[in-house]
Structures are given as C-alpha cells and as structure tokens.
Design a protein around this motif. Structure first.
Motif, PDB file in Angstrom:
ATOM      1  N   PRO A  97       0.824  -1.205   0.000  1.00  0.00           N
ATOM      2  CA  PRO A  97       0.000   0.000   0.000  1.00  0.00           C
ATOM      3  C   PRO A  97       0.859   1.255   0.000  1.00  0.00           C
ATOM      4  O   PRO A  97       1.871   1.329   0.678  1.00  0.00           O
ATOM      5  CB  PRO A  97      -0.811  -0.108   1.295  1.00  0.00           C
ATOM      6  N   VAL A  98       0.440   2.241  -0.799  1.00  0.00           N
ATOM      7  CA  VAL A  98       1.157   3.511  -0.871  1.00  0.00           C
ATOM      8  C   VAL A  98       0.279   4.631  -0.315  1.00  0.00           C
ATOM      9  O   VAL A  98       0.705   5.396   0.537  1.00  0.00           O
ATOM     10  CB  VAL A  98       1.599   3.819  -2.312  1.00  0.00           C
ATOM     11  N   LYS A  99      -0.959   4.718  -0.809  1.00  0.00           N
ATOM     12  CA  LYS A  99      -1.826   5.828  -0.414  1.00  0.00           C
ATOM     13  C   LYS A  99      -3.286   5.377  -0.459  1.00  0.00           C
ATOM     14  O   LYS A  99      -3.701   4.725  -1.425  1.00  0.00           O
ATOM     15  CB  LYS A  99      -1.599   6.985  -1.377  1.00  0.00           C
ATOM     16  N   ARG A 100      -4.036   5.693   0.582  1.00  0.00           N
ATOM     17  CA  ARG A 100      -5.469   5.418   0.649  1.00  0.00           C
ATOM     18  C   ARG A 100      -5.805   3.959   0.401  1.00  0.00           C
ATOM     19  O   ARG A 100      -6.690   3.624  -0.374  1.00  0.00           O
ATOM     20  CB  ARG A 100      -6.235   6.308  -0.314  1.00  0.00           C
ATOM     21  N   MET A 101      -5.071   3.079   1.076  1.00  0.00           N
ATOM     22  CA  MET A 101      -5.309   1.646   0.960  1.00  0.00           C
ATOM     23  C   MET A 101      -5.678   1.103   2.340  1.00  0.00           C
ATOM     24  O   MET A 101      -5.389   1.730   3.352  1.00  0.00           O
ATOM     25  CB  MET A 101      -4.053   0.932   0.449  1.00  0.00           C
ATOM     26  N   PRO A 102      -6.302  -0.067   2.393  1.00  0.00           N
ATOM     27  CA  PRO A 102      -6.601  -0.681   3.687  1.00  0.00           C
ATOM     28  C   PRO A 102      -5.312  -0.909   4.479  1.00  0.00           C
ATOM     29  O   PRO A 102      -4.231  -1.027   3.900  1.00  0.00           O
ATOM     30  CB  PRO A 102      -7.251  -2.013   3.308  1.00  0.00           C
ATOM     31  N   PRO A 103      -5.433  -1.011   5.805  1.00  0.00           N
ATOM     32  CA  PRO A 103      -4.248  -1.232   6.637  1.00  0.00           C
ATOM     33  C   PRO A 103      -3.783  -2.692   6.582  1.00  0.00           C
ATOM     34  O   PRO A 103      -4.026  -3.480   7.486  1.00  0.00           O
ATOM     35  CB  PRO A 103      -4.738  -0.848   8.041  1.00  0.00           C
ATOM     36  N   PHE A 104      -3.114  -3.038   5.493  1.00  0.00           N
ATOM     37  CA  PHE A 104      -2.654  -4.416   5.322  1.00  0.00           C
ATOM     38  C   PHE A 104      -1.514  -4.745   6.271  1.00  0.00           C
ATOM     39  O   PHE A 104      -0.571  -3.971   6.406  1.00  0.00           O
ATOM     40  CB  PHE A 104      -2.133  -4.642   3.896  1.00  0.00           C
ATOM     41  N   LYS A 105      -1.597  -5.897   6.870  1.00  0.00           N
ATOM     42  CA  LYS A 105      -0.445  -6.491   7.539  1.00  0.00           C
ATOM     43  C   LYS A 105       0.384  -7.173   6.455  1.00  0.00           C
ATOM     44  O   LYS A 105       1.594  -7.089   6.440  1.00  0.00           O
ATOM     45  CB  LYS A 105      -0.915  -7.518   8.579  1.00  0.00           C
ATOM     46  N   LEU A 108      -5.393  -8.009   7.492  1.00  0.00           N
ATOM     47  CA  LEU A 108      -5.456  -6.619   7.916  1.00  0.00           C
ATOM     48  C   LEU A 108      -4.889  -6.482   9.332  1.00  0.00           C
ATOM     49  O   LEU A 108      -4.953  -7.424  10.127  1.00  0.00           O
ATOM     50  CB  LEU A 108      -6.902  -6.113   7.898  1.00  0.00           C
ATOM     51  N   LYS A 109      -4.364  -5.318   9.621  1.00  0.00           N
ATOM     52  CA  LYS A 109      -3.894  -4.988  10.962  1.00  0.00           C
ATOM     53  C   LYS A 109      -5.101  -4.807  11.886  1.00  0.00           C
ATOM     54  O   LYS A 109      -6.238  -4.760  11.435  1.00  0.00           O
ATOM     55  CB  LYS A 109      -3.084  -3.685  10.943  1.00  0.00           C
ATOM     56  N   TYR A 110      -4.858  -4.656  13.139  1.00  0.00           N
ATOM     57  CA  TYR A 110      -5.824  -4.241  14.168  1.00  0.00           C
ATOM     58  C   TYR A 110      -6.781  -5.329  14.624  1.00  0.00           C
ATOM     59  O   TYR A 110      -7.848  -5.028  15.145  1.00  0.00           O
ATOM     60  CB  TYR A 110      -6.610  -3.002  13.724  1.00  0.00           C
ATOM     61  N   GLY A 111      -6.429  -6.603  14.449  1.00  0.00           N
ATOM     62  CA  GLY A 111      -7.218  -7.701  15.031  1.00  0.00           C
ATOM     63  C   GLY A 111      -8.693  -7.654  14.697  1.00  0.00           C
ATOM     64  O   GLY A 111      -9.089  -7.647  13.528  1.00  0.00           O
ATOM     65  N   LEU A 112      -9.544  -7.611  15.746  1.00  0.00           N
ATOM     66  CA  LEU A 112     -10.993  -7.622  15.542  1.00  0.00           C
ATOM     67  C   LEU A 112     -11.470  -6.383  14.803  1.00  0.00           C
ATOM     68  O   LEU A 112     -12.409  -6.455  14.003  1.00  0.00           O
ATOM     69  CB  LEU A 112     -11.718  -7.732  16.891  1.00  0.00           C
ATOM     70  N   GLY A 161      -9.778  -4.839  12.512  1.00  0.00           N
ATOM     71  CA  GLY A 161      -9.444  -5.118  11.118  1.00  0.00           C
ATOM     72  C   GLY A 161     -10.449  -6.047  10.471  1.00  0.00           C
ATOM     73  O   GLY A 161     -10.840  -5.859   9.311  1.00  0.00           O
ATOM     74  N   LYS A 162     -10.909  -7.065  11.219  1.00  0.00           N
ATOM     75  CA  LYS A 162     -11.915  -7.985  10.676  1.00  0.00           C
ATOM     76  C   LYS A 162     -13.232  -7.251  10.419  1.00  0.00           C
ATOM     77  O   LYS A 162     -13.899  -7.477   9.408  1.00  0.00           O
ATOM     78  CB  LYS A 162     -12.132  -9.154  11.626  1.00  0.00           C
ATOM     79  N   LEU A 163     -13.590  -6.351  11.321  1.00  0.00           N
ATOM     80  CA  LEU A 163     -14.796  -5.550  11.124  1.00  0.00           C
ATOM     81  C   LEU A 163     -14.645  -4.645   9.900  1.00  0.00           C
ATOM     82  O   LEU A 163     -15.567  -4.546   9.074  1.00  0.00           O
ATOM     83  CB  LEU A 163     -15.072  -4.715  12.381  1.00  0.00           C
ATOM     84  N   MET A 164     -13.488  -4.008   9.761  1.00  0.00           N
ATOM     85  CA  MET A 164     -13.223  -3.169   8.588  1.00  0.00           C
ATOM     86  C   MET A 164     -13.341  -3.987   7.310  1.00  0.00           C
ATOM     87  O   MET A 164     -13.889  -3.527   6.306  1.00  0.00           O
ATOM     88  CB  MET A 164     -11.821  -2.557   8.668  1.00  0.00           C
ATOM     89  N   PHE A 198     -12.640  -4.655  -2.857  1.00  0.00           N
ATOM     90  CA  PHE A 198     -11.931  -5.604  -3.718  1.00  0.00           C
ATOM     91  C   PHE A 198     -12.890  -6.230  -4.725  1.00  0.00           C
ATOM     92  O   PHE A 198     -12.554  -6.409  -5.889  1.00  0.00           O
ATOM     93  CB  PHE A 198     -11.262  -6.706  -2.900  1.00  0.00           C
ATOM     94  N   GLU A 199     -14.081  -6.580  -4.267  1.00  0.00           N
ATOM     95  CA  GLU A 199     -15.047  -7.203  -5.162  1.00  0.00           C
ATOM     96  C   GLU A 199     -15.453  -6.276  -6.300  1.00  0.00           C
ATOM     97  O   GLU A 199     -15.863  -6.730  -7.359  1.00  0.00           O
ATOM     98  CB  GLU A 199     -16.267  -7.678  -4.376  1.00  0.00           C
ATOM     99  N   LYS A 200     -15.339  -4.967  -6.107  1.00  0.00           N
ATOM    100  CA  LYS A 200     -15.640  -4.005  -7.162  1.00  0.00           C
ATOM    101  C   LYS A 200     -14.466  -3.801  -8.113  1.00  0.00           C
ATOM    102  O   LYS A 200     -14.645  -3.696  -9.320  1.00  0.00           O
ATOM    103  CB  LYS A 200     -16.021  -2.653  -6.555  1.00  0.00           C
TER     104      LYS A 200
END
Length: 107
Positions: A24-32, A57-61, A63-66, A75-77
């Motif tokens: 990720p560079v800009k305006r992307m999900p917080p990927f681990k 994703l980062k941030y545990g629960l 991240g799962k909610l996000m 992603f599906e779009k």
C-alpha cells in the motif's frame, strides 16, 4: 477510491502464473500483508485467467470488522475491472478468454 499501491513481483512461471506482493502507498486498507496471483491455463481451447488475492489486515478484531464493512466489498468491485482490462487486451490479440475471480481473506 483513489487508492495507490505498488506491486512487487515475487515469483512467476512464464505462461502459467505471476505472484505479486501488494504494497500500500496511499489510501489503501491497513494491510499487515497482501499477495496476488494471476494465473492462466488452457481448457477446451480457451484461456482461463484467474486472479487470487490473499490479505491480512492490521488491528485484530477491528481489522476484521473493517474487512466485513468495507475492504472486501471494495476488492469485489475493483478486481473484476482488472480482469476486464486483461480481457480487452487479450481480445485485441484475437484470443478467446474466460475470467475467474477468487478473493480470499487470510486467517
């Protein structure tokens, strides 16, 4: 959404697949972590192209909610648009192609 990412090739087999690390560079999900695989195979004289994305994703629960509220639907779009671009390119080269999409959240 205006997101920007960088892709780093981490492996390939010519005529078979390409593995990418998604950065990720800009305006992307917080990927681990995030990885993509584009693959092609011939079935019944047709080229089948598939795109598989695996990510954490980062941030545990949180991240799962996000993921459930935003990330997966984004992603599906966007991923079918990538395959549509590949389809247009391949058809311009006079090949018959079929496209598949596989989106997987790593656990």
């Amino acid at each position: 959404n205006g997101g920007v990412l960088r892709e780093e090739s981490i492996g390939w087999q010519e005529g078979d697949y390409l593995n990418l690390k998604v950065i990720p560079v800009k305006r992307m999900p917080p990927f681990k972590s995030a990885f993509a695989k584009m693959a092609v195979e011939e079935i019944d004289n047709k080229t089948i192209a598939s795109l598989t994305i695996e990510y954490d994703l980062k941030y545990g629960l949180i991240g799962k909610l996000m993921n459930n509220l935003m990330v997966k639907s984004q992603f599906e779009k966007v991923l079918p648009k990538i395959l549509t671009g590949l389809k247009k390119y391949s058809e311009a080269e006079k090949t018959e192609s079929v496209y598949l999409l596989n989106l997987t959240e790593s656990t």
